[in-house]
Design a protein around this motif. Sequence first.
Motif: not given
Ligand code: ADP
Length: 335
Positions: A25-27, A30-37, A56-66, A284-286
């Motif tokens: 989750t990112y906080r 401007n977008r509030g709380t966003l559950t990316a994964v 793009s935006g589906s949360g792939k990189s967030s999985v990787a970074r976690a 919008d994932p938010a």
């Molecule tokens: P992907 O790699 O599939 O494009 P991301 O994991 O990069 O997806 O992003 C998933 C969602 O999380 C997107 O809506 C993105 O804008 C949001 N997001 C990614 N990183 C951050 C961050 N550091 N802070 C806030 N929102 C983020």
Amino acid sequence: MLSVGSASGSSCMTVLLQVRDLTVTYRSRNRGTLTAVAGVSLDIHEATTLALIGESGSGKSSVARAICGLTMVESGAIKIDECDLPREIDPASAAGQHGIQIVFQDASSSLDPRWPIWKSVSEPRRARSRSSSAEHRRAAVSLLNRVGLPASFADRRPHQLSGGQRQRVTIARALAADPRIVILDEAVSALDVSVRNEILALLDELKRERRLTYLFISHDMGAVAQIAGDVAVLYLGKVVEAGRAETVIRHPLHPYTRALIAAVPSIHPERRRCATQAIGEPDDPANPPSGCRFHRRCPYVIDRCRSDEPARREYDFRDIACHRAEDIKKLTANA
Ligand code: ADP
Ligand code: MG
């Protein structure tokens, strides 16, 4: 859950990387709380390649970074060889100590522009061993050779290399850490097709040679079809379909997977005509839709999809999260 990651052998292979109910989750202001994964589970078996795909935006990189400890885990577990990885953000080197390396899309931003190539390549090794500079250089040159670059590249700077050559350098640097798992986050996405194919072939050789395990993240179905044994499809932070690549790519069932594959004519020219197209832009994932997150774009939507979230379940040799999987199977059987 179907054991995704068993594509290249028997189902009793070791699960090397296990992700369970991962939520990130990112906080932001401007977008509030966003559950990316939003509760992702994956099993990756040793010496196999799992592709994680989605727009793009589906949360792939967030999985990787976690997995690499670069992003905080809200809930869930990540295990390597059944050992839990920390949920807090780690120092940069921690993932490396667990045998994980990551290669990003943009090699130029991950290489220090002032350093000669050999120094970047030897960085993980220098952090671990006190060998002399000459020995580090020799080891770096040997890795450069292994990824197809001559010794003369050792003293060049990143800007003197092409995009494909720089990506070879970042792969060499990942290898210098002697990893077990390499996460390739859009690592070939910026390259043109012939260079991309060369790098995919190199990755395949390295995998066999070193028994590497890959998490291959891409929105490029063509690359996924070439490299992956298993596939998991992510939509707005949830796995909607997962299984062996030949099942999911050749016989996709989830309407989102079908739409992704329909967009790539080279995979199934014959299927393109009859594949269902998703309608409209990603949500919008938010502010994800109620019920099935894909329902607003789905050509098969019924009332239930708007209110009930489909659970991930086994059906037709794969995992799928779709109320209409059985109907879609029947409707598309002769298509
Ligand atoms: P992907 O790699 O599939 O494009 P991301 O994991 O990069 O997806 O992003 C998933 C969602 O999380 C997107 O809506 C993105 O804008 C949001 N997001 C990614 N990183 C951050 C961050 N550091 N802070 C806030 N929102 C983020
Ligand atoms: Mg990404």
